[in-house]
Design a protein around this motif. Structure first.
Motif, PDB file in Angstrom:
ATOM      1  N   LYS A 128       0.835  -1.209   0.000  1.00 30.88           N
ATOM      2  CA  LYS A 128       0.000   0.000   0.000  1.00 30.88           C
ATOM      3  C   LYS A 128       0.869   1.258   0.000  1.00 30.88           C
ATOM      4  CE  LYS A 128      -2.594  -1.186   3.530  1.00 30.88           C
ATOM      5  NZ  LYS A 128      -3.643  -1.065   4.572  1.00 30.88           N
TER       6      LYS A 128
ATOM      7  N   GLU B  65      -9.799  -5.510  -0.714  1.00 25.36           N
ATOM      8  CA  GLU B  65     -10.443  -4.214  -0.923  1.00 25.36           C
ATOM      9  C   GLU B  65      -9.528  -3.053  -0.568  1.00 25.36           C
ATOM     10  OE1 GLU B  65     -13.216  -3.669  -2.555  1.00 25.36           O
ATOM     11  OE2 GLU B  65     -13.263  -5.845  -2.848  1.00 25.36           O
ATOM     12  N   GLU B  66      -8.752  -3.200   0.509  1.00 20.06           N
ATOM     13  CA  GLU B  66      -7.869  -2.091   0.877  1.00 20.06           C
ATOM     14  C   GLU B  66      -6.751  -1.907  -0.151  1.00 20.06           C
ATOM     15  OE1 GLU B  66      -5.215  -3.139   4.469  1.00 20.06           O
ATOM     16  OE2 GLU B  66      -6.891  -4.563   4.637  1.00 20.06           O
TER      17      GLU B  66
ATOM     18  N   LYS C 198      -7.162  -2.600  -3.435  1.00 21.96           N
ATOM     19  CA  LYS C 198      -7.838  -1.966  -4.576  1.00 21.96           C
ATOM     20  C   LYS C 198      -7.961  -0.459  -4.359  1.00 21.96           C
ATOM     21  CE  LYS C 198     -10.670  -5.906  -6.114  1.00 21.96           C
ATOM     22  NZ  LYS C 198     -12.056  -6.398  -6.315  1.00 21.96           N
ATOM     23  N   GLU C 199      -8.328  -0.079  -3.136  1.00 19.83           N
ATOM     24  CA  GLU C 199      -8.503   1.336  -2.823  1.00 19.83           C
ATOM     25  C   GLU C 199      -7.176   2.083  -2.906  1.00 19.83           C
ATOM     26  OE1 GLU C 199     -10.025   4.096   0.941  1.00 19.83           O
ATOM     27  OE2 GLU C 199     -10.541   1.957   0.855  1.00 19.83           O
ATOM     28  N   ALA C 200      -6.110   1.458  -2.396  1.00 19.33           N
ATOM     29  CA  ALA C 200      -4.805   2.113  -2.392  1.00 19.33           C
ATOM     30  C   ALA C 200      -4.283   2.365  -3.801  1.00 19.33           C
ATOM     31  CB  ALA C 200      -3.804   1.275  -1.596  1.00 19.33           C
ATOM     32  N   TYR C 201      -4.603   1.455  -4.731  1.00 22.64           N
ATOM     33  CA  TYR C 201      -4.061   1.555  -6.098  1.00 22.64           C
ATOM     34  C   TYR C 201      -5.031   2.221  -7.073  1.00 22.64           C
ATOM     35  CZ  TYR C 201       0.131  -1.079  -5.055  1.00 22.64           C
ATOM     36  OH  TYR C 201       1.363  -1.461  -4.551  1.00 22.64           O
ATOM     37  N   ALA C 202      -6.248   2.509  -6.620  1.00 31.02           N
ATOM     38  CA  ALA C 202      -7.286   3.051  -7.510  1.00 31.02           C
ATOM     39  C   ALA C 202      -6.889   4.321  -8.257  1.00 31.02           C
ATOM     40  CB  ALA C 202      -8.575   3.276  -6.719  1.00 31.02           C
TER      41      ALA C 202
ATOM     42  N   ALA D 289      -6.669  -0.327 -11.858  1.00 33.85           N
ATOM     43  CA  ALA D 289      -7.786  -1.086 -11.270  1.00 33.85           C
ATOM     44  C   ALA D 289      -7.314  -2.510 -11.001  1.00 33.85           C
ATOM     45  CB  ALA D 289      -8.979  -1.079 -12.211  1.00 33.85           C
TER      46      ALA D 289
END
Length: 296
Positions: free
Chosen positions: A239, A266-267, A269-273, A277
């Protein structure tokens, strides 16, 4: 060699272990559940990168290895004489049988199948007949021998998506196994980097043993953009590294991340959004592989 076995209450496991190692000349110390294989056995579960759930069990067996019987006997006598060591008692003092430790260690590592025709093979084994590609790799100081699910998933993705990648980055290379796997599947210019100098040395040695060409160094050796970026670390550093790793992926290039537990998807995915994707591409034994392709 002599092994001293002490039964120790949970609260004293750490001070007893520290005293044995720091003051009483033990060569090594290990801790086991004194009630293992009984109805009172307790399970303690830990996760990578997280603190141990407890220092020991309600009743732990602390095993200390000594070179001489006199040293072991003196250690037990001095330890039990301490006021703070109430509740500690000696279970046994026994000789450790001579073993061919090299052969015993080698027997624990067999060839590992990544795909039907791609294998990890220790140097003391012959490659399986079906192995069209294989990495020669022995257990060593650096992480990555092909036995962990995260390593296998990364190698499997590489094998299944094999192409002539012009540039590849293995970030956190450990033993160099992912970089070597990429080289065997068509990668051309490969940079393998790690914060640990021992990993850099290990990667260079393993690359030479497998007759592949790569550049290994510390993280600042990673320069510019790559067609494929591999990082098998753990969720928390992944992250933190999101902007750096994504900055190394060229438009149209692939990012492959491992060292992630299923519950952490999920965390990540959020960090790399903000950059890519991420999707879950593979799963094994509670671990997942997450991949993304940067938009061209």
């Amino acid at each position: 060699m002599l092994e001293l076995l002490l039964v120790v209450p949970e609260a004293l496991v750490e001070p007893v272990s520290d005293a044995l190692m720091d003051e009483l000349e033990a060569l090594s110390v290990s801790v086991e559940d004194a009630d293992a294989d009984t109805a009172h056995e307790q399970a303690l579960f830990g996760e990578p990168g997280m603190p141990a759930p407890r220092g020991g069990w309600q009743r732990s067996v602390v095993k200390a290895l000594f070179e001489r019987e006199e040293t072991a006997t003196d250690a037990a006598t001095l330890l039990l004489a301490q006021d703070w060591a109430q509740g500690v008692h000696v279970q046994s003092l026994q000789a450790v049988p001579d073993e061919d430790w090299v052969r015993l260690t080698q027997s624990q590592f067999s060839p590992v199948s990544i795909t039907r025709d791609f294998w990890i093979v220790p140097t003391w084994h012959e490659p399986p007949a079906e192995a069209k590609r294989f990495i020669r790799l022995d257990p060593g100081l650096a992480f990555g021998t092909g036995t962990h699910p995260t390593t296998r998933m990364c190698l499997r993705w590489t094998a299944q998506h094999a192409t002539a990648w012009p540039r590849v980055l293995d970030y956190g290379c450990g033993s160099g196994i992912l970089a070597i796997g990429a080289a065997l599947h068509g990668a051309q210019l490969i940079d393998a980097v790690d914060i640990d100098p021992a990993a850099v040395v290990s990667t260079k040695a393993n690359a030479s043993a497998n007759q592949v060409t790569l550049q290994a160094g510390l993280p600042d050796a990673a320069k510019g953009e790559y067609d494929l970026v591999l990082a098998n670390i753990l969720a928390t550093p992944l992250k933190l590294l999101a902007p750096l790793l994504c900055g190394h992926v060229k438009p149209g290039g692939h990012l492959v991340l491992a060292g992630i537990l299923e519950r952490q998807a999920e965390e990540l995915k959020e960090a790399y959004a903000p950059w890519v994707a991420l999707d879950v591409s593979d799963t094994e034994d509670g671990w997942i592989l997450m991949t993304a392709q940067r938009r061209a």
